[in-house]
Design an enzyme around this catalytic site. Sequence first.
Site, mmCIF file in Angstrom:
data_model
loop_
_atom_site.group_PDB
_atom_site.id
_atom_site.type_symbol
_atom_site.label_atom_id
_atom_site.label_comp_id
_atom_site.label_asym_id
_atom_site.label_seq_id
_atom_site.Cartn_x
_atom_site.Cartn_y
_atom_site.Cartn_z
ATOM 1 N N THR A 114 80.015 -88.318 59.128
ATOM 2 C CA THR A 114 80.547 -88.943 60.376
ATOM 3 C C THR A 114 79.451 -88.952 61.470
ATOM 4 O OG1 THR A 114 81.573 -86.635 60.850
ATOM 5 C CG2 THR A 114 83.429 -87.862 60.098
ATOM 6 N N CYS A 244 85.883 -84.798 66.846
ATOM 7 C CA CYS A 244 86.560 -84.520 66.082
ATOM 8 C C CYS A 244 87.571 -84.089 67.385
ATOM 9 C CB CYS A 244 86.150 -82.666 64.782
ATOM 10 S SG CYS A 244 84.728 -81.887 65.835
#
Length: 883
Positions: A114, A244
């Site tokens: 990511t 996140c």
Amino acid sequence: MIVKDINTLQQKMAEVRAAQQEYATYTQDQVDEIFFQVAMAANQARIPLAKMAAEETGIGVAEDKVIKNHFASEYIYNKYKDAKTCGVIDKDDAFGITKIAEPLGVLAGIIPTTNPTSTAIFKCLIALKTRNAIVFSPHPRAKKSTIAAVKLCLDAAVKAGAPENIIGWIDEPSIELSAEIMKQADTILATGGPGMVKAAYSSGKPALGVGSGNVPIILDKSCDIKVAVSSVIHSKTFDNGTICASEQAVIVDASIYNEVQKEFVARNAYIAKGNELTKLKKVVLGPNGTMNAKLVGRPAVEVAREAGFEVPADTKLIIGEATSTDISEPLSHEKLFPVLSMYKSKDFDDAVQKADQLVQGGGIGHTAGIYIDVVNNREKLDKFQNKMKACRILVNTPSAFGGIGDVYNFKLEPSLTLGCGSWGNNSFSGQVGPFQLLNVKTVAERRENMLWFRTPVKTYIKKGCLGVAIKELGPEYYDFKKAFIVTDSFLYENGYTKPVTDQLDAMGIQHATFSEVAPDPTLKIAQKGADQLRAFEPDVIIAIGGGSPMDAAKIMWVMYEHPECDFLDLAMRFMDIRKRVYQFPKMGNKAKFVAIPTSSGTGSEVTPFAVITDDETGQKYPLADYELMPTMAIVDADMMMNQPKGLTAASGIDALTHSLEAYAAMLQTEFTDGLAMQATKSIFEYLPRAYENGANDPKAREKMAHASTMAGMAFANAFLGVCHSLAHKLGAYHHIPHGVANALLINLVLEFNASTAPRKMGTFPQYEYPNMIARYAELAEFVGCKGKTDEEKFEALQQKIRDLKKAVGIPETIKEFGIDEREFLANLDQMVEDAFDDQCTGANPRYPLFDEIKEMYLKAYYGEAEYAELIGENEEDDEEFVS
């Protein structure tokens, strides 16, 4: 070297470790230059690295990844550019503390898909700032972009002067090679999915890993809806939701729910309904019941298409309404793509409960947020922040940006590795940065504690001073209105309080007298006096008498000013009065304290000590705190002229013991030594005269009065020792007057302390080594004892004490005093333990063990000669008898 298998990795690790050992010798200036140049190089390459990451992984938004790269270089550099991370980072010469930073060694950097470039830059920078080396394990689907970022950092570092192999990486990543890096590294920096973080923590090496996020956001009815909705969309769609800390669910108060929905739709969010919602729920999780990896970082249009329905091309975010927060609800899970769950709460408590359940269900320890009018809803915010098990609580803040820090709150440290604490099975609960990558050595040089010399505000001395000194209580100085006198019945009935009350009457000060104090005053008597104090409400307490009235008055004073105090708290033991667990309450707010002694022994008029007896157990408790120091002491020998012989002897030897113990105590200073020595000299010279001649020798009486006060000042600041510990308990168990109890033990204690090689010496920074034989010899010379060696002078001092005790009628042993042997031995073990636990023990220069205390008690009972006979000199049963 291409690192693609175990052999090449081991070679690389060896090269990196050698480079780190060299780098560990660099100065702060060298490190800071490398840190700067790498940050510059990474920042300049932020766009090509972002584009490379987006193209390689197919995840996220290239333009947003530019911001991530910018953040990882610019924000991290600015935050830590001036931080000390090499060598001495803190030094306090006054306290003798130096802190030295050392690197951890070789780090293992685990990088996720990511954030393949920004996280790599971040970890390079914090490793280089702390003189660590780092070896990276890229994600296989992001290896090209991660290696490009890492190589760029390495080249810039080497160009700036770093060792050539200070940064390394795996060219062909695999689970096996990632595990090998973690095995060989000194510490692991793990950022990635739960499996990778778990592997890091299971490696057997220290690891800084992070948990998954499942961030709930409450929209309270007091929030600014436009700000809240815009912030959530801005944050959740940033890099297509791959951070996140991004929002996973919004919990909206029912009263604003419809309005919030309309605002989301107006800003190009799409609310899935009916069959679309059913399809969305089926696709957000993969076959294994966790987040669907195929959707990570994909745009909203593609997510909808994968689910089997179409949304407008300009859709930023898909919202799925949900009611259940249970893990069985697919929308209750973490979703690192632009899908947001939306819950309706019936009230604030319901919203907090839902947020708590979401955090507990999948993102415990990570982040939670709220939009609220803080000014008018502080109680709600407090309830939320207290309930959430999250290490970041964000208020009115886009959580993706807020969680990584330094964007929406400059005091929250910037980081791309966010610890979740023990809640999330992490070793750290904050923002991981360079300070977590240091070993800090603390060099603690020996330092003496600050010492002190405290006395009453005023101490009046000289025969006949009472009449003048007491006038200070009147309107010209203190202007007291009501005085409460504490004394005993003998002194009251024989007119000792009259000189004081006459003066009080003359000054118009109302007064009341409590005259029920008996020797060894008890808590019950103190409570009775305190009841009368509360009824009378004086602004000055005057204690007239010996140690008992003064001690009782001090306890009454505390009970009067602080009726809430628990006596056992007041009597709590301490090793260092400045560090005691129980903080003594502030005294003197209701009343000041004046002490007028009528005996020359306790010195209580100038000390912060009081001894009180528990009525039920008979246990004596010595209290000690400078809040108990009298405000004024009036030492007038006229008040002491008619002391009986027994009191003269007992109080005089008590004063001698005070001076001898203050002289020996580990907290002694030259300030207390002078007083202790002069008091000792005066007592040797004048106690026999005062004992024999009484009121016919006023000079002796006055000298003993002053000696007692000087000894009191000495031990008020240097404290006492084990002789008083033993005497307190001997008196409590066998009703021996305190001064006599001290007299029966003092020679044994001096002998005990004089050892140059004791089994245990006392613990205090000022006390360097056992030196009492030399100090006792110095004192011996001062009081006129002769001898060629320290030992001879010490023995002469011991004999002088014995002669003095004999001259004033003190018995030689406890047995001679009349204490039954069977009763003494029956209480001995408990008496030993209680004496050991006495507050006075801690200042003694020799730390007494239980068997040593017992031996002193037995010698004091039988006398040394009879004791030696009983155990048999040099026989094997010595221990058996003593135990």
